[in-house]
Design an enzyme around this catalytic site. Sequence first.
Site, PDB file in Angstrom:
ATOM      1  N   GLU A 138      14.159  19.687  16.977  1.00 19.41           N
ATOM      2  CA  GLU A 138      13.916  19.495  15.805  1.00 19.41           C
ATOM      3  C   GLU A 138      14.589  18.524  15.294  1.00 19.41           C
ATOM      4  O   GLU A 138      13.778  17.812  14.378  1.00 19.41           O
ATOM      5  CB  GLU A 138      14.440  21.018  14.748  1.00 19.41           C
ATOM      6  CG  GLU A 138      14.066  20.816  13.491  1.00 19.41           C
ATOM      7  CD  GLU A 138      14.218  22.406  13.007  1.00 19.41           C
ATOM      8  OE1 GLU A 138      13.612  23.348  13.069  1.00 19.41           O
ATOM      9  OE2 GLU A 138      15.486  22.590  12.617  1.00 19.41           O
ATOM     10  N   LEU A 139      15.974  18.163  15.444  1.00 19.08           N
ATOM     11  CA  LEU A 139      16.362  17.040  15.262  1.00 19.08           C
ATOM     12  C   LEU A 139      15.606  15.675  15.589  1.00 19.08           C
ATOM     13  O   LEU A 139      15.957  14.672  15.024  1.00 19.08           O
ATOM     14  CB  LEU A 139      18.064  17.149  15.631  1.00 19.08           C
ATOM     15  CG  LEU A 139      18.854  15.868  15.481  1.00 19.08           C
ATOM     16  CD1 LEU A 139      19.183  15.744  13.850  1.00 19.08           C
ATOM     17  CD2 LEU A 139      20.353  15.865  16.233  1.00 19.08           C
TER      18      LEU A 139
END
Length: 359
Positions: free
Chosen positions: A87-88
């Site tokens: 996600e990052l």
Amino acid sequence: MTLRPSSSSCSWRFHLFPSFHGPDVRVSFLSHLRKQFERNGIIMFNDQEIQRSQIIKPELTRAIQESRILIVVLSQSYASSSWCLNELVEILKCEETAGRIVMTIFYKVDPSDVRKQIGEFGEAFKKTCEGRTQTEIQRWTRALTHVANIEGEHSLNWVNEADMIEKIAKDVSDKLNATPSNDFDSMVGLEAHLEKLKSSLHLEKDGAMIVGISGPAGIGKTTIARALYNQLSSNFPLRYFMENVRGIYRRIDCDQHGLKLHLQEQLLSKILNHDGMKIFHSDVVYERLQNQKVLIILDDVDHLEQLDALARDVSWFGHGSRIIVTTEDQELLKQHGIKNTYHVNLPSNEEALGIFSSG
């Protein structure tokens, strides 16, 4: 004031997308942060209905792409989740390619531990990296190093978590307000009106103040007031834009006293975030707001009774408060004792030419 056709429209579905490790913060810090965002009118993506797995699902990627601000809550176990790390990576891709704003919160973790992947944070990261390809590990390492260098709030620097949450919400609101909006791009002469109005509001002074905006129907009073509200609202803990006061007043079917109480109920319900509030006497606004710094727009007022109900006296509101009243009737402002007024005039020849050219 006339609108020029806008060439594009805002595509944000959410004001903010949060990336976090659920077991660390979901039922504690994040739930309190979410509640504060709701009070501030900030729409945050809610991932509760998305089942987490090893890969980012398309609906999550869309949510990231359709959020104006991406906020990363880094906690001790953040790097224990490959989901969080992927996600990052996606978040930082959006920062680089689409100009998204990325903010950071270091929750009970030292930024240097994140940057260097050391300490408990580093241990969690190493376990996640077991069995992974070098390409994946390098991508995650670069993402963690980059995000750790983004200045943000550190919970270890705050004695009171509630104060930190208020500060974060204000920072988010400031960034949203500073973001160029297509809503007002094509309004001829708007900036000049706003500059004059902000000057007359004397925002540097601590005393409360009521200011009137007058002008004929269709001249742009509501548009000016809305743009002003968007620019100033983040500086006020409590704020409310009360649209179409005239229309609300006409829809109420009760006696004069009941009319005033109904208007006050709507004002207080919205500004205090208390749905369905019921009041039984007309001093409640004073009792609840006399020590609060508020920004209130009373839009399209056409009766003295409305002002008497909603802003009878400047003493009703705390230091630094600003109450802005828009009306077609300049005499009404005088009758209520509002001396600080701004009249919206017809456009100048230059502005009129700009309006004509845009037609």
